[in-house]
Every structure is written in structure tokens, then in C-alpha cells.
Design a protein around this motif. Structure first.
Motif, PDB file in Angstrom:
ATOM      1  N   ARG A 105     -12.758  43.306 -34.360  1.00 44.77           N
ATOM      2  CA  ARG A 105     -12.882  42.885 -33.008  1.00 44.77           C
ATOM      3  C   ARG A 105     -14.219  43.594 -32.417  1.00 44.77           C
ATOM      4  O   ARG A 105     -14.867  42.894 -31.448  1.00 44.77           O
ATOM      5  N   VAL A 106     -14.727  44.450 -32.991  1.00 49.10           N
ATOM      6  CA  VAL A 106     -15.796  45.175 -32.436  1.00 49.10           C
ATOM      7  C   VAL A 106     -17.007  44.523 -32.952  1.00 49.10           C
ATOM      8  O   VAL A 106     -18.068  44.027 -32.277  1.00 49.10           O
ATOM      9  N   LEU A 107     -16.985  43.801 -34.186  1.00 45.52           N
ATOM     10  CA  LEU A 107     -17.983  43.193 -34.836  1.00 45.52           C
ATOM     11  C   LEU A 107     -17.925  41.437 -33.927  1.00 45.52           C
ATOM     12  O   LEU A 107     -19.007  41.086 -33.607  1.00 45.52           O
ATOM     13  N   THR A 108     -17.162  41.134 -33.679  1.00 48.67           N
ATOM     14  CA  THR A 108     -17.075  39.838 -32.975  1.00 48.67           C
ATOM     15  C   THR A 108     -17.713  40.089 -31.380  1.00 48.67           C
ATOM     16  O   THR A 108     -18.279  39.270 -31.101  1.00 48.67           O
ATOM     17  N   SER A 109     -17.270  41.231 -30.867  1.00 48.84           N
ATOM     18  CA  SER A 109     -17.958  41.528 -29.684  1.00 48.84           C
ATOM     19  C   SER A 109     -19.331  41.457 -29.662  1.00 48.84           C
ATOM     20  O   SER A 109     -20.189  41.211 -28.800  1.00 48.84           O
ATOM     21  N   LEU A 110     -19.908  42.173 -30.809  1.00 44.45           N
ATOM     22  CA  LEU A 110     -21.393  42.393 -31.134  1.00 44.45           C
ATOM     23  C   LEU A 110     -22.212  40.915 -31.074  1.00 44.45           C
ATOM     24  O   LEU A 110     -23.077  40.848 -30.947  1.00 44.45           O
ATOM     25  N   VAL A 111     -21.442  40.245 -32.034  1.00 43.69           N
ATOM     26  CA  VAL A 111     -21.935  38.737 -32.192  1.00 43.69           C
ATOM     27  C   VAL A 111     -22.201  38.027 -30.947  1.00 43.69           C
ATOM     28  O   VAL A 111     -23.047  37.371 -30.502  1.00 43.69           O
ATOM     29  N   LEU A 112     -20.865  38.071 -30.370  1.00 42.51           N
ATOM     30  CA  LEU A 112     -21.065  37.230 -28.708  1.00 42.51           C
ATOM     31  C   LEU A 112     -21.852  37.884 -27.846  1.00 42.51           C
ATOM     32  O   LEU A 112     -22.557  37.171 -27.071  1.00 42.51           O
ATOM     33  N   ILE A 113     -22.092  39.053 -27.923  1.00 41.18           N
ATOM     34  CA  ILE A 113     -23.207  39.640 -27.108  1.00 41.18           C
ATOM     35  C   ILE A 113     -24.520  39.106 -27.502  1.00 41.18           C
ATOM     36  O   ILE A 113     -25.320  38.896 -26.743  1.00 41.18           O
ATOM     37  N   PHE A 114     -24.645  39.235 -28.618  1.00 37.01           N
ATOM     38  CA  PHE A 114     -26.228  38.843 -29.207  1.00 37.01           C
ATOM     39  C   PHE A 114     -26.355  37.226 -28.685  1.00 37.01           C
ATOM     40  O   PHE A 114     -27.780  37.260 -28.363  1.00 37.01           O
ATOM     41  N   VAL A 115     -25.512  36.361 -28.583  1.00 34.86           N
ATOM     42  CA  VAL A 115     -25.948  35.083 -28.183  1.00 34.86           C
ATOM     43  C   VAL A 115     -25.302  34.730 -26.725  1.00 34.86           C
ATOM     44  O   VAL A 115     -25.861  33.758 -26.332  1.00 34.86           O
ATOM     45  N   SER A 116     -24.820  35.653 -26.226  1.00 32.97           N
ATOM     46  CA  SER A 116     -24.433  35.305 -24.744  1.00 32.97           C
ATOM     47  C   SER A 116     -25.701  35.309 -23.708  1.00 32.97           C
ATOM     48  O   SER A 116     -26.480  35.851 -23.786  1.00 32.97           O
ATOM     49  N   PRO A 117     -25.690  34.442 -22.861  1.00 34.77           N
ATOM     50  CA  PRO A 117     -26.653  34.195 -21.955  1.00 34.77           C
ATOM     51  C   PRO A 117     -26.689  35.358 -20.860  1.00 34.77           C
ATOM     52  O   PRO A 117     -27.779  35.571 -20.136  1.00 34.77           O
ATOM     53  N   ALA A 118     -25.795  36.135 -20.880  1.00 40.41           N
ATOM     54  CA  ALA A 118     -25.523  37.267 -19.894  1.00 40.41           C
ATOM     55  C   ALA A 118     -26.639  38.327 -20.386  1.00 40.41           C
ATOM     56  O   ALA A 118     -27.023  39.230 -19.567  1.00 40.41           O
ATOM     57  N   ASP A 155     -20.261  25.130 -23.075  1.00 39.40           N
ATOM     58  CA  ASP A 155     -19.775  23.888 -22.073  1.00 39.40           C
ATOM     59  C   ASP A 155     -19.646  24.481 -20.642  1.00 39.40           C
ATOM     60  O   ASP A 155     -19.788  23.698 -19.851  1.00 39.40           O
ATOM     61  N   GLU A 156     -19.481  25.679 -20.689  1.00 37.47           N
ATOM     62  CA  GLU A 156     -19.413  26.072 -19.143  1.00 37.47           C
ATOM     63  C   GLU A 156     -20.631  26.783 -18.646  1.00 37.47           C
ATOM     64  O   GLU A 156     -20.941  27.524 -17.568  1.00 37.47           O
ATOM     65  N   LEU A 157     -21.802  26.514 -19.217  1.00 38.93           N
ATOM     66  CA  LEU A 157     -22.946  27.259 -18.783  1.00 38.93           C
ATOM     67  C   LEU A 157     -23.531  26.211 -17.648  1.00 38.93           C
ATOM     68  O   LEU A 157     -23.384  25.046 -17.278  1.00 38.93           O
ATOM     69  N   SER A 158     -24.081  27.266 -16.666  1.00 37.63           N
ATOM     70  CA  SER A 158     -24.756  26.962 -15.386  1.00 37.63           C
ATOM     71  C   SER A 158     -25.962  26.109 -15.721  1.00 37.63           C
ATOM     72  O   SER A 158     -26.651  26.712 -16.526  1.00 37.63           O
ATOM     73  N   GLU A 159     -26.819  25.609 -14.841  1.00 37.51           N
ATOM     74  CA  GLU A 159     -27.975  25.166 -14.788  1.00 37.51           C
ATOM     75  C   GLU A 159     -29.088  26.181 -15.194  1.00 37.51           C
ATOM     76  O   GLU A 159     -30.180  25.696 -15.710  1.00 37.51           O
ATOM     77  N   ASP A 160     -29.240  27.311 -14.661  1.00 33.77           N
ATOM     78  CA  ASP A 160     -30.120  28.355 -14.628  1.00 33.77           C
ATOM     79  C   ASP A 160     -29.856  29.270 -16.087  1.00 33.77           C
ATOM     80  O   ASP A 160     -30.418  30.148 -16.182  1.00 33.77           O
ATOM     81  N   GLU A 161     -28.793  28.704 -16.791  1.00 30.71           N
ATOM     82  CA  GLU A 161     -28.646  29.648 -18.034  1.00 30.71           C
ATOM     83  C   GLU A 161     -28.946  29.077 -19.174  1.00 30.71           C
ATOM     84  O   GLU A 161     -28.665  27.907 -19.147  1.00 30.71           O
ATOM     85  N   GLU A 162     -29.156  29.747 -20.257  1.00 27.02           N
ATOM     86  CA  GLU A 162     -29.590  29.304 -21.277  1.00 27.02           C
ATOM     87  C   GLU A 162     -28.982  30.054 -22.676  1.00 27.02           C
ATOM     88  O   GLU A 162     -28.902  31.209 -22.549  1.00 27.02           O
ATOM     89  N   MET A 163     -28.637  29.309 -23.629  1.00 27.52           N
ATOM     90  CA  MET A 163     -28.181  30.196 -24.906  1.00 27.52           C
ATOM     91  C   MET A 163     -28.152  29.233 -26.142  1.00 27.52           C
ATOM     92  O   MET A 163     -28.682  27.960 -25.784  1.00 27.52           O
ATOM     93  N   VAL A 164     -28.121  29.724 -27.172  1.00 29.02           N
ATOM     94  CA  VAL A 164     -28.152  28.935 -28.449  1.00 29.02           C
ATOM     95  C   VAL A 164     -27.127  27.706 -28.626  1.00 29.02           C
ATOM     96  O   VAL A 164     -26.300  28.065 -27.975  1.00 29.02           O
ATOM     97  N   THR A 165     -27.472  26.914 -29.108  1.00 31.10           N
ATOM     98  CA  THR A 165     -26.455  25.651 -29.469  1.00 31.10           C
ATOM     99  C   THR A 165     -25.498  26.245 -30.441  1.00 31.10           C
ATOM    100  O   THR A 165     -25.801  27.080 -31.102  1.00 31.10           O
TER     101      THR A 165
END
Length: 992
Positions: free
Chosen positions: A740-753, A798-808
Motif C-alpha cells: 500500500r505504501v509503494l502504491t501511494s508513492l507511485v501515485l503521488i509521483f504522477v499525480s497532478p496535485a 479521465d477526470e482531469l480539469s483543463e488546467d491540470e496536467e499529468m502523464v498519460t
């Protein structure tokens, strides 16, 4: 033979010679001009105007034919580049002849507006040449108009050559009329968006030749200036070569310089090197003096250059530093090496910790490159009588540099004083610092009592504050210098010990000096236990001395303190008054004393190597100073108290286990600044006491759940960074292996936040590949969370807003493939490297899910082509993968032809690589394996007829709608040779 009849042979012959070498260009320009001028002279009379135009047309057509032969030659051959240079040289040659009056120039000059002034006669080049224009103008205009037509050619080579010739012409011609300039500008700006990087480079070069002619006030609001186009290419072009070209071609102005300096962190090392070696170097054509940069810019360039990971960039940065040194010492006596270093060090802010560190690196780089300067450095007695912060800094860095290289001979040659003498100099500087502090306090009291002449008093206060800062820096560097000395001189060691102790005990000594004082005390003291008792005594004196001689300024004198162990006594650290009984003034003074005492304790505790049981004296500080500070409302006191408690926990297991819940509670309720400090303390404790804290399953689960909770709800960038860095350390050390910790770090790495949180991104960009490549277990753990993480990335995308960017999702999938590639594992790893085989199995299993989405499956199938299936993969994994591929082939799972093609391609390659091995594989050996049981449940297949599957071979029966239960289907391809257990497929188990 008449002149016009020689044109078809003469011009190609001249071009043939021009392509051989640059050396003959002038001769060939003269020959070509002579031919050109003969055409004009013979047929150039007013009576023969039409004949003149016809003969000129023959010359121009032949010239353009020669150019056309170059346009189809790709980049590379030197002969083509030399012809391009010759075309520009000839244009410049005839223009210069026109200025001299030799060329057939019309008597009426054109009235077009010019864009580039010339010191001599200006010839305005116009694409649409008038009848009254000179023949050279008509010729160049015809060539330009013809080349502009090739800017939009379908052939990339033609576009490249046309733009490169125009760039050459723009570099050599003086000026263009307004219409020609506008067309050139617009066409070149369009080519900066060409799909070919080499063409974009040429367009950038050509635009840089026009930038001086542009007046931004003449541009409309919807048109970008050439400067903006160049800067945009510099910052956002995907090609490193284009960015490098834009960097070198953009003019240096106060507006462009800050943007150019951002390339010190470019992803490509060639761009970073070009900035340092060709833009910032004092040897460059448009050399920049280092004082033209701001202090922040200078420090940033030195920091980024000397700290670069590429050797070539670091070498260029060292040369840049040497160039800056030569620039600032140009008018200084070259024999006084110390004075030259002093002037050089004025380029940096030595008072700030960051500037001090950068200046240290810069001076070491200078000494490594300029050995002649290092050999001239000397510290005579006169040097120590007129110490400045830069001079003392230079002495400290020089000794540190020599110590790192074990060059004791250079230290001896520099006439550095012995430790006893340095102790006297340090004492004098401390007294000067106290005098400056006393003067500042008097000036502040005087300014508070008199309100008139405010400006003069502010200037006086500023000068006195600067004097205190200067003396503080000198004392700081002196302390760091003496900590590098040899303490074989016992008298000098004792004197330094006495000075350091008195400095720690003096309540007016700036807090910045406490850390180096403690370092000197640790180096010159008798031992750790003795040092702790001395610190406890100092803290007791400070807390008891609130009312003793508050206005008396104590000076340092040797021999006034007995440092033997018999003079040290254990005393209570409690105050006579409780905080509630104090007046506001007394409370403020008591808080200041406690802050100082905690700072001393932090400096002391960070140097303790024993444990709490060996140093029972620490219990008094813990009970009377640290614990009460944690309970205070003042944030600064709480922060230092918690830091001190954390350092105590590092040397006491029992205290660490008892205080763990306290730190967890503080993280939840503390403000951002305090939360960051407490997190760092918590991770240090977990790293030191791993067995006692994380070794327990219950405590480990509590800590992991807490960290995940904070990681999920925390939105402060600083706290996020502290969390990610701490968790990454624990995972690299193998103390946390929760998926779970590894999953959280992976998602944080690519998160637009976290797109703007560069510290988090940089930390995880290093951690994730390093973690996966460290061991096969870590890589397998990443493979297990891969598909789930990819699905979550799909959902967020799929839920990104217009001013947000992230990897495909596909880009994220490529990262997963890279991280789980077994070829990247460090050497010496044992075990079957099946991570990519397992990832392929996970990808194929997604087709059996009822909620699957074809777009997601398409992304996953594209990744199949990137997987590495090693020849040493296990038989069980290969068999599982083959069964899934064969089952998916027989069931029509999707109507998407693209998906079918991707699966068929991967299936063909897999069978081609492992078909022979699978042919002789006995599946019955793995019938009881959990992996096979899971496969049966997933695909809707069941074992029938026998319970002992490993003991017998069975044929495969496929039961479908068109065949009865007694019919046995013959399996095609390699699958027919597999000895599989008897299975019956359940159609209800498959979801389309």
C-alpha cells in the motif's frame, strides 16, 4: 564566344570550385561578379533594357539552378555547406561592390523603410524589385523570393537547405525593406514549429539575425516578437539541439538573461554545458562580467554548475569560476594571492549558509584549476591583525582544501600560526564581537529614547548591525579554522577549550556560533561524558544567572576557568520561579535563555555516541528543560524541545518506545513548520531503532497506517516532501515492505496535485527506480501493484480539469515496464527473473474482468510489445502465459481489431521464442500449484474426473455450444503438444 553563351558553363564551373574549399570563395566571388557585371555592362544601356533583362534572367536562372542542386542534399556533406557559404559570400560581395559604386546601381534610391541601419551606404533589399532598382538588388530579391517558396516544401531536405541559405543571406546583408522583412520574419517564425528539429534550428539561427532590426512597438498585440519566439524555443522545444541553438543565438539583455540562466537545470547536459562555457564564460564573444549578474544569479550558476552530475558540465563550471576570478582581479597585484581571493569572494554572500557553502565549492574549484595561485597563498603575522570575513574565510577553505588532499607541506609553507597563537587571535575577535554587540545595544536604546533625526539613527543602526554581522562571520570562520588544526600542542588545545567553553556560557554570543563552538569543545575536550557535564553546568549557569549582573559585559581571559573534572558539579536546572509567577519582561528573558539552552543541548546531543545509561547527567536536562519546553505554547520552544527529545530518543531505546505516540500526536496537531521537524525526528528514530519499533508487527502496522493517513490528507508541499523522503529511506532500508505504501508513492509521483512540488518529484524520480533495481523482491512488489496503479492513473486522467496536467496512462505504463525490467537489477541477485512474464499475465487477466474498458485494455496491450521475456523464465510462468494467450485467441473477447492485432503480434513472438520449449512441457507437474488453481477459476475452466492430477496425464476437452461433451477437440499449434489436465470450460465464467 559571347558572354551570355558562356554563362551555362562558367557558373557551374565556379560553383564546382566553391564546393571544394572555403579558401577559394573570394576568388570565385570575383570571377562570378565579373561575369555578372559583363552581362550588365554589355546589355545595360537604356536602349537595350529588354535585352538586359533577358540576359540577367539567363544569369539568374543558371544561378538558381545551381542552388537547386544543393537543395536536395541532406545535412552532412561539407561540399553542400560550402556552397551555402559561397551563396552568402557572393551576395555580400556584390552588395559591397554596390556600396563602392562599382555595381550598376540606379541613381534613384528606393524609398522603402529600412530595418537595419548601416554605417555606410545602405542598399535596401526588396523582394518586389522596381525597374529603377540596381541589378544587384534585383538579383538578390529574385533569389530571396525563390528561396521563400521552398519554406513550405514537402521534402524536409529542401526546407532545411532553403532556410539555411536564407540564414546565411540574413547574416551578410545589411538591411531589408519593410515588406521583405515582414515576409522573412513570418516564414521563419512558422518554421520554428516545423516537425523536424534540424529545420527548427535553422529557423532559430535565421531569426536571431533579424532580431536587432525589430521594433516591438510596431507589432500588433496578436503578433509575438522575435525575442519571445526565441525564448519560447529555448524553454519549451522538445529537441535539446534546438534549445542549445536558441541559447547561443538569443541576445543577452536584462530581459533575456534570467530566462537564459534557467537552462542551468535543463534536462540535457549539452545545453547546461553550453550555458556555462559559451554564455557565462568571460572568454565568450559577448563576455559577461560576473558583476553584471545579481548575487542570487551568481550563486545559482556556481551551485548548479559545480553540483552537476555530468563531468563535462562540472569541468566547464570550474573554468567559468577561473574566468570570473581573472575578471575581478584584473587590476590587483598578482603577487598578493590572498587579496585576489578576497576580491573574488566578494562575489558571494558568505554570511548565509547557502552562500557560504557555494563560495567554499567555488574557491576549491579555483584552487584545483589554478595551482599557481595556491602556491602563493601565505598567512604572515600582519594578516591576522587586519582580519576581514573574506580573508578569514579564505584561510579556512585553504586549510580545509589541503587537509582533504593530505597536503601538509602546503599548510606549513603558508606559515599558518600554531594552535596557541590562533587561540589568542580567536579570543581577540570574540572580544571585538562583544564590543560591537555592546555598541549596537547602546545605539538601539538611544534610538528608542530619541525620536528626532530618525534617518541618521537608522543609518547608524544599519552600520552597527553590519559590524556585528562582520565580526560574527569572522569568529565563525576562526572557529571552523581551528577545528581543522593539529592538537598535538597541549597548551594550545587547553586554551582553545577554555575559549570555546566561555563562548558557550556567554549569553550574548550569537546563536550561529554555538554549533562551531560545540565542535571545538568536542575536539579539544577530555571525552564525551566530560563534555556532557560541562554543557549541563553551562545550562545551569545560564538559567540561574537571569538576575546576576544583567548589565555587565564579560570579557574573555585565559586561566579564569578551571576545567578539571573536580570543578564540575551536578546542579538542578529548575528555576526558582515558575513561568506563571514571572512578569512579562522576566518571561521574555527566560524564554530567550531557554531557547539558547535548547540550542546548546541540540548541538551537544547530536555529537553523543553513547547511550542514556552511560550519561545519567542527561536525565536532569531531559526532566527540567526538554520536557517542560515541549509543553509550552511558544512554537519555537516546542520545536527545539521536540528536536532535543528526538536526539535523546536516538540514544535511548526505552525513551524512544515511550515517546513514539507523543511524536505521532504532534504530527497530527502541529502547524506546518513544526510538523516537518517532527516528521524528520520520527523517521530518524525509526531508522535507528528499527528492531524495537518496526520489528513488532503491531507497532509496524500502526506506523504504516499512520503514515498512509497523513500522506493522503496532507496538502502542504513541505510536509509532503518530508513524508516522501522519510518513507523512501525506510523502504530502501527494507524496514517497510507494505504494498500500500509503494502504491501511494507511485501515485503521488504522477499525480497532478504534486506537479509543482519539485522536491517530491525529484525524490521519487530517484527512489522508484533505485528501489526496484535494488532487489528482485522489490521489483516483484512493483509488478504486483502495476495494473492496479495503471487503472487508477486511467481514472484520474479521465477526470482531469483543463488546467491540470499529468502523464498519460501509456507513459505511466512505460515507466512500469522500465521499473520491472529484470535486466536493470543490480548484479548478484538470485532467483527467477519473471517480473515481465508476471506483468504480461496480469495484463491478459484484465480481459476477464466484467468492468474492463477497451481503451484501458488497448493501453495495456501496447505495453506487451515492450516486455522482456527472458529465456530463463520458469516453466510455470511460461505455461500460464501460453494458456491465457491461447484461451483469449479462441474466445472472441472484443470487436476492436486493434486489440486483436496487438494480441496476435505478441502471441506470435511468444510462440516463436518458446514454442519448442513448451512442446515438451508436462503441465501435470504444476496442476496443484496455486497459480494454476487461480487460472482455472479466472478462465472458467475446471478439473474433471480425477483428484490426483499430478499422477496422470489427461487429454484436453473443450466443451462449447457446437460440440457435445463426448467430442474431443484437437488443439492447434503448439498447444496441441501440451499434456494438460482434463478441463471443462464454463461459459458462465467468462465476461465479455
Amino acid at each position: 564566344m559571347r558572354v551570355f553563351e558562356r554563362i551555362p558553363d562558367a557558373i557551374p564551373r565556379i560553383f564546382n570550385q566553391a564546393q571544394q574549399s572555403l579558401a577559394n570563395h573570394h576568388k570565385n566571388c570575383a570571377a562570378l561578379y565579373k561575369l555578372h557585371n559583363q552581362v550588365i555592362s554589355i546589355y545595360g544601356s537604356p536602349k537595350n533594357t529588354s535585352v538586359c533583362d533577358a540576359r540577367e534572367l539567363i544569369f539568374e536562372e543558371t544561378f538558381l539552378t545551381m542552388i537547386g542542386r544543393v537543395l536536395v542534399i541532406k545535412k552532412g556533406p561539407a561540399s553542400a555547406d560550402q556552397v551555402v557559404r559561397f551563396i552568402g559570400a557572393y551576395a555580400e560581395y556584390i552588395i559591397n561592390k554596390g556600396k563602392s559604386g562599382i555595381c550598376n546601381i540606379s541613381s534613384t534610391a528606393p524609398s522603402h523603410e529600412t530595418y537595419r541601419p548601416s554605417r555606410t551606404t545602405t542598399i535596401v533589399i526588396c523582394i518586389h524589385a522596381n525597374e529603377g532598382d540596381s541589378s544587384c538588388m534585383r538579383f538578390i530579391a529574385r533569389v530571396l523570393q525563390w528561396l521563400l517558396g521552398g519554406f513550405t516544401a514537402k521534402d524536409k531536405t529542401v526546407r532545411y537547405r532553403c532556410i539555411s541559405i536564407v540564414a546565411e543571406l540574413a547574416a551578410r546583408l545589411n538591411t531589408f525593406d519593410e515588406e521583405t522583412y515582414g515576409k522573412l520574419r513570418d516564414h521563419l517564425i512558422d518554421r520554428t514549429c516545423d516537425r523536424e528539429s534540424v529545420i527548427r534550428c535553422c529557423a532559430v539561427v535565421a531569426l536571431s539575425r533579424l532580431v536587432d532590426s525589430e521594433d516591438p512597438s510596431d507589432l500588433s498585440n496578436d503578433r509575438s516578437s522575435i525575442i519571445n519566439v526565441l525564448l519560447d524555443s529555448l524553454c519549451s522545444d522538445p529537441s535539446a539541439e534546438v534549445r542549445r541553438t536558441a541559447l547561443l543565438c538569443t541576445p543577452l539583455t536584462p530581459r533575456t538573461l534570467p530566462v537564459l540562466l534557467t537552462r542551468s537545470q535543463d534536462v540535457d547536459p549539452s545545453v547546461r554545458k553550453a550555458l556555462i562555457s559559451q554564455v557565462l564564460s568571460t572568454m565568450a564573444r559577448d563576455a559577461i562580467h560576473p558583476r553584471q549578474l545579481t548575487l542570487t544569479q551568481r550563486e545559482r550558476m556556481v551551485h548548479d554548475g559545480l553540483g552537476d552530475r555530468e563531468d563535462a558540465v562540472r569541468t566547464a563550471a570550474r573554468r567559468m569560476v577561473v574566468g570570473w576570478f581573472d575578471a575581478v582581479v584584473e587590476n590587483i597585484d598578482k603577487q598578493d594571492a590572498v587579496e585576489m581571493l578576497v576580491q573574488f569572494l566578494k562575489l558571494f554572500d558568505l554570511a548565509s549558509p547557502e552562500g557560504n557553502s557555494i563560495a567554499t565549492d567555488a574557491m576549491k574549484a579555483l584552487m584545483s584549476m589554478r595551482v599557481d595561485i595556491t602556491r602563493k597563498i601565505a598567512f604572515p603575522d600582519a594578516f591576522w591583525t587586519r582580519l576581514s570575513s573574506e580573508a578569514c574565510f579564505a584561510a579556512r577553505v585553504y586549510v580545509e582544501y589541503c587537509r582533504e588532499r593530505e597536503d601538509e607541506a602546503s599548510i606549513d609553507a603558508s606559515r599558518l600560526p600554531v594552535v596557541t597563537t590562533l587561540a589568542y587571535f580567536l579570543q581577540e575577535e570574540c572580544n571585538s564581537l562583544l564590543d560591537a554587540i555592546e555598541d549596537l545595544e547602546e545605539a538601539q536604546l538611544l534610538a528608542e529614547s530619541h525620536t528626532h533625526a530618525i534617518e541618521e539613527k537608522e543609518d547608524d543602526l544599519d552600520s552597527k548591525e553590519d559590524a556585528v554581522a562582520e565580526h560574527t562571520l569572522v569568529v565563525n570562520e576562526m572557529l571552523r579554522l581551528v577545528s581543522l588544526c593539529d592538537y598535538s600542542d597541549e597548551i594550545g588545545r587547553k586554551k582553545l577549550f577554555a575559549v570555546a567553553r566561555e563562548m558557550l556560557a556567554h549569553e550574548l554570543m550569537p546563536e550561529d556560533l554555538l554549533e562551531p563552538c560545540m565542535e571545538v569543545l568536542a575536539l579539544t575536550g577530555a571525552g564525551e561524558r566530560e563534555r556532557i557535564r560541562i554543557v549541563v553546568e553551562i545550562v545551569a549557569d545560564l538559567r540561574d544567572g537571569d538576575d546576576e549582573c544583567p548589565d555587565q559585559l564579560v570579557r574573555f581571559h585565559f586561566g579564569s576557568i578551571d576545567t578539571t573534572q573536580s570543578s564540575i558539579r551536578t546542579r538542578s536546572l529548575k528555576r526558582a520561579k515558575e513561568p506563571a509567577e514571572m512578569s512579562p519582561e522576566e518571561q521574555a528573558k527566560a524564554n530567550a535563555i531557554d531557547m539558547r539552552c535548547l540550542k546548546i543541548c541540540i548541538a551537544m546531543l547530536s555529537r553523543v555516541n553513547g547511550n542514556m545509561n552511560e550519561n545519567s547527567t542527561l536525565e536532569g536536562i531531559l526532566a527540567d528543560l526538554i520536557i517542560p519546553s515541549i509543553k509550552r505554547k511558544e512554537l519555537a520552544l516546542r520545536e527545539r524541545g521536540l528536536t532535543s527529545l528526538g536526539l535523546c530518543c536516538l540514544i535511548s531505546k526505552e525513551l524512544a518506545m515511550n515517546s513514539l505516540q507523543l511524536f505521532l500526536n504532534q504530527i497530527q496537531s502541529a502547524p506546518e513548520q513544526l510538523k516537518t521537524s517532527v516528521l524528520q525526528v520520527l523517521f530518524d528514530i525509526l531508522m535507528v531503532h528499527e528492531e524495537e519499533l518496526l520489528g513488532s508487527q503491531a507497532v509496524s502496522e500502526q506506523v504504516v497506517a499512520f503514515l498512509l493517513h497523513v500522506l493522503e490528507i496532507e496538502d502542504s508541499p513541505a510536509v509532503q516532501a518530508a513524508l516522501c523522503i522519510g518513507i523512501a529511506k525506510l523502504m530502501l532500508a527494507g524496514l517497510i515492505d507494505d504494498e500500500r505504501v509503494l502504491t501511494s508513492l507511485v501515485l503521488i509521483f504522477v499525480s497532478p496535485a504534486t506537479a509543482d512540488n519539485h522536491e517530491v518529484r525529484q525524490c521519487l524520480a530517484y527512489f522508484l527506480p533505485a528501489y526496484c533495481y535494488l532487489s528482485l523482491e522489490n521489483q516483484t512488489r512493483m509488478q504486483k501493484i502495476g495494473i492496479m496503479s495503471l487503472n487508477m492513473v486511467h481514472k484520474v486522467n479521465d477526470e482531469l480539469s483543463e488546467d491540470e496536467e499529468m502523464v498519460t496512462p501509456y507513459q505511466f505504463g512505460l515507466l512500469l515496464v522500465e521499473w520491472t525490467d529484470p535486466r536493470h537489477l543490480v548484479k548478484g541477485q538470485s532467483g527467477t527473473r519473471d517480473t515481465h512474464v508476471a506483468l504480461a499475465i496480469d495484463i491478459l487477466k484484465t480481459f476477464y474482468k466484467a468492468e474492463r474498458i477497451d481503451d484501458n485494455c488497448k493501453t495495456l496491450c501496447k505495453l506487451l510489445d515492450k516486455l522482456y521475456i527472458p529465456s530463463e523464465a520458469s516453466d510455470l510462468s511460461l505455461a500460464t502465459l501460453h494458456i491465457l494467450l491461447d484461451d483469449l485467441q479462441k474466445r472472441e473477447l472484443t470487436d476492436d481489431q486493434t486489440l486483436e492485432n496487438l494480441l496476435d503480434g505478441f502471441r506470435s513472438r511468444f510462440v516463436k521464442q518458446f514454442g519448442r520449449r513448451l512442446k515438451n512441457l508436462d503441465i501435470n507437474l504444476y496442476a496443484d500449484e496455486p497459480q494454476f488453481r487461480e487460472l482455472y477459476a479466472l478462465t472458467g475452466m475446471r478439473l474433471g474426473g480425477n483428484e490426483d492430477l499430478a499422477s496422470e496425464n489427461f487429454d484436453v476437452q473443450i466443451v462449447g455450444q457446437a460440440t457435445g461433451p463426448s467430442e474431443t477437440s484437437s488443439m492447434k499449434g503448439t498447444q496441441a503438444n501440451l499434456m494438460l489436465p482434463q478441463v471443462t470450460r464454463l461459459e458462465s465464467g467468462l465476461h465479455r
